[in-house]
Enzyme design. Structure first.
Site, PDB file in Angstrom:
ATOM      1  N   CYS A 115     -10.491  19.281 -18.288  1.00  0.00           N
ATOM      2  CA  CYS A 115     -10.167  19.077 -19.702  1.00  0.00           C
ATOM      3  C   CYS A 115      -9.326  17.833 -19.918  1.00  0.00           C
ATOM      4  O   CYS A 115      -9.218  17.339 -21.025  1.00  0.00           O
ATOM      5  CB  CYS A 115      -9.429  20.289 -20.239  1.00  0.00           C
ATOM      6  SG  CYS A 115     -10.399  21.774 -20.060  1.00  0.00           S
ATOM      7  N   HIS A 144       1.274  -1.462  -5.928  1.00  0.00           N
ATOM      8  CA  HIS A 144       1.970  -0.725  -6.994  1.00  0.00           C
ATOM      9  C   HIS A 144       2.248   0.744  -6.658  1.00  0.00           C
ATOM     10  O   HIS A 144       2.885   1.441  -7.420  1.00  0.00           O
ATOM     11  CB  HIS A 144       1.215  -0.847  -8.326  1.00  0.00           C
ATOM     12  CG  HIS A 144      -0.012  -0.002  -8.435  1.00  0.00           C
ATOM     13  ND1 HIS A 144      -0.060   1.148  -9.184  1.00  0.00           N
ATOM     14  CD2 HIS A 144      -1.240  -0.132  -7.878  1.00  0.00           C
ATOM     15  CE1 HIS A 144      -1.267   1.677  -9.104  1.00  0.00           C
ATOM     16  NE2 HIS A 144      -1.999   0.921  -8.319  1.00  0.00           N
ATOM     17  N   GLY A 157      -6.032  -1.932  -4.430  1.00  0.00           N
ATOM     18  CA  GLY A 157      -6.748  -0.996  -3.565  1.00  0.00           C
ATOM     19  C   GLY A 157      -8.241  -0.971  -3.841  1.00  0.00           C
ATOM     20  O   GLY A 157      -9.054  -0.933  -2.915  1.00  0.00           O
ATOM     21  N   THR A 202      -7.207 -18.612  -6.778  1.00  0.00           N
ATOM     22  CA  THR A 202      -5.841 -19.072  -6.521  1.00  0.00           C
ATOM     23  C   THR A 202      -4.936 -17.870  -6.290  1.00  0.00           C
ATOM     24  O   THR A 202      -4.951 -16.921  -7.073  1.00  0.00           O
ATOM     25  CB  THR A 202      -5.339 -19.901  -7.729  1.00  0.00           C
ATOM     26  OG1 THR A 202      -6.193 -21.021  -7.856  1.00  0.00           O
ATOM     27  CG2 THR A 202      -3.899 -20.346  -7.531  1.00  0.00           C
ATOM     28  N   ASN A 216      -5.256  11.244  -2.291  1.00  0.00           N
ATOM     29  CA  ASN A 216      -4.420  10.973  -3.459  1.00  0.00           C
ATOM     30  C   ASN A 216      -4.130  12.194  -4.304  1.00  0.00           C
ATOM     31  O   ASN A 216      -3.122  12.253  -4.988  1.00  0.00           O
ATOM     32  CB  ASN A 216      -5.078   9.890  -4.328  1.00  0.00           C
ATOM     33  CG  ASN A 216      -6.537  10.171  -4.601  1.00  0.00           C
ATOM     34  OD1 ASN A 216      -7.318  10.418  -3.672  1.00  0.00           O
ATOM     35  ND2 ASN A 216      -6.929  10.158  -5.846  1.00  0.00           N
ATOM     36  N   SER A 267      -2.253  -1.021  -1.294  1.00  0.00           N
ATOM     37  CA  SER A 267      -1.994  -1.454  -2.663  1.00  0.00           C
ATOM     38  C   SER A 267      -0.494  -1.569  -2.870  1.00  0.00           C
ATOM     39  O   SER A 267       0.280  -0.778  -2.330  1.00  0.00           O
ATOM     40  CB  SER A 267      -2.582  -0.423  -3.621  1.00  0.00           C
ATOM     41  OG  SER A 267      -2.167  -0.707  -4.932  1.00  0.00           O
TER      42      SER A 267
END
Lengths: 380, 121
Positions: free
Chosen positions: A319, A195, A71, A231, A145, A193
């Site tokens: 944090c 994954h 991504g 490649t 996201n 993307s």
């Protein structure tokens, strides 16, 4: 201890069927897709078939798909490849977009960051009013996201088309979870993307509408129609294509499953814990995203207590970040810093079950209660 | 970023949590906007801290350092307790991730503020 993974927006496990599909491409069909011999042709055939599969998933043509390393690269390629003059984006984009925009600003571009409302929604009217004579590109993410809000990208696409401006969308989170059709939505460039959809890491794609001229990031051999030298990662690409086809095949079933679990989680938390608020849009949100804020407690503490119970989530709290900056997305929604610190993101996946959600609902009230008992902010 | 076993222990099982209603000194440091806020309450008899309690809004490091600070300070004279610094707290916890070192300031500063309030009385 049983472990429950509720951080699917971060990454997903590779589907076993995907792994099986990839295996022969490491040891048998290992040729270089640029080679003319039979080894090369076999690899080329796998590459071509994968390209067609990913194109079909987006409503695109095969020659409009460029495989990338993920991504982030797709976003970089889209923005650096076509962005010049003036670019319009939103204030809640992924850092792959925002930091690329900063880079382009340092290199002479002007960027307008349109705001969002308290649900994290971009107003297409704001996008249209930001257009100037110099605007070359609008980039607004499909789904966020962190809070899962789904943007009206069809409307933004029409606006871009009416003004003759290119429209890019980062669909990394939405791909496989909500319908995408690059024709109907007037999308010129789109990042995905692997994954995030149960495919391997290190693979992604950029859809580039036919006729859109783009400057490559990587120069070298003429791979990927000259758009991306290197490649081709055939096992990764084959795995991505398999994951994409499974996502499309299972989309109705997955959406039903995820929405059910998400709503069970949100309702269960609201019923058992006081002073909890849902971040993001109540209905226009990804089926697998529940971003909740727990007043009077801090997110990293909540996250670690959940982790001690085997439950994996993420937080927008400063944090927990290396920079100690609170989430730019939650800030853009207008949340006060203390509310951001108490926000937790649960992102569900295909393999999650009702009994896992029940377990979360069993342990969460006690954890929040414990942290509130030591919090000087909680009402006595 | 990884926390030591001791940090995780004090985070999961914080010592001396609570408030002292008629405390001899109370110190509050930090604010919720920053994501860290700690209040320390002390009871003092004959110049020695005989009871100490704390409340913290914050991350694991903030909670653990506050808990450890109260352990270090309990039974100490006010002067001894004033000498407890950030490094003492971090060392007693077998260290803190660098990005979290500021948390140990918070706890020690709250303790010092409570002592100063007590001394000013």
């Amino acid at each position: 201890m049983k472990r429950i993974y509720l951080d699917h927006a971060a990454t997903t496990a590779v589907d076993r069927e995907v792994v099986q599909t990839m295996m022969p491409y490491f040891t048998e069909t290992y040729g270089n897709a640029s080679s003319l011999h039979s080894f090369g042709r076999d690899a080329r055939n796998a590459l071509d078939a994968s390209r067609q599969t990913v194109a079909d998933a987006l409503g695109a043509h095969a020659n409009e798909i460029i495989f990338t390393s993920g991504g982030t690269e797709s976003d970089n390629l889209a923005l650096k490849g076509v962005g010049k003059g003036h670019i319009i984006t939103s204030s809640i984009e992924h850092p792959a977009i925002l930091r690329t925009c900063k880079y382009l600003e340092d290199h002479g571009c002007d960027v307008t960051y349109v705001p969002v409302d308290s649900y994290g929604m971009v107003d297409p009217g704001d996008v249209e009013s930001a257009i100037t004579d110099d605007t070359t590109l609008i980039s607004v993410m499909h789904a966020n996201n962190e809070v899962g809000t789904i943007q009206p990208i069809g409307k933004i696409g029409s606006i871009a088309k009416d003004h003759g401006i290119l429209f890019h969308t980062d669909a990394v989170q939405s791909f496989g979870k909500t319908e995408i059709d690059v024709q109907r939505m007037n999308i010129d460039l789109l990042s995905v993307s692997s994954h995030k959809v149960y495919g391997p890491k290190g693979v992604g794609a950029l859809y580039i509408r036919k006729g859109v001229e783009i400057e490559p990031l990587l120069h070298g051999g003429g791979h990927e129609m000259g758009m991306r030298a290197s490649t081709e990662n055939i096992p990764g690409i084959v795995g991505f294509a398999k994951a994409a086809s499974l996502a499309i095949e299972r989309s109705e079933q997955d959406t039903r499953h995820l929405t059910g679990l998400r709503d069970m989680l949100i309702a269960g938390v609201m019923d058992s814990i006081d002073d909890v608020t849902l971040n993001g849009h109540p209905t226009e949100r990804l089926p697998n995203n529940a971003n909740l804020r727990f007043a009077f407690v801090e997110g990293e503490s909540l996250l670690l207590h959940l982790d001690m119970k085997g439950i994996a989530v993420s937080t927008g709290s400063a944090c927990s970040s290396a920079s100690l900056d609170p989430s730019h997305v939650l800030l853009a929604l207008g949340l006060a810093p203390e509310d951001i610190h108490g926000s937790i993101r649960f992102t569900l996946g295909r393999e999650n079950t009702e009994s896992e959600i029940s377990y979360v609902l069993e342990v969460l009230p006690e954890i929040v209660g414990k942290l509130r008992a030591i919090s000087p902010l909680a009402e006595r | 970023m990884e926390y030591s076993e001791k940090v995780l222990d004090h985070f999961a099982n914080p010592r001396n949590v609570g408030e002292i209603s008629d405390a001899d000194g109370v110190g509050t440091v930090g604010n919720p906007t920053c994501g860290d806020m700690t209040t320390v309450y002390i009871r003092v008899k004959d110049g020695r801290i005989t009871d100490i309690k704390f409340k913290t809004f914050g991350c694991a490091a903030a909670i653990a350092t506050a808990s450890m600070t109260t352990e270090l300070a309990l039974g100490k004279t006010l002067d001894e307790a004033l000498a407890i610094g950030r490094n003492d707290v971090a060392d007693a916890l077998d260290g803190l991730p660098p990005v979290k070192m500021h948390c140990s300031n918070l706890a020690a500063d709250a303790l010092h503020a409570a002592i100063e309030e007590c001394m000013a009385k």
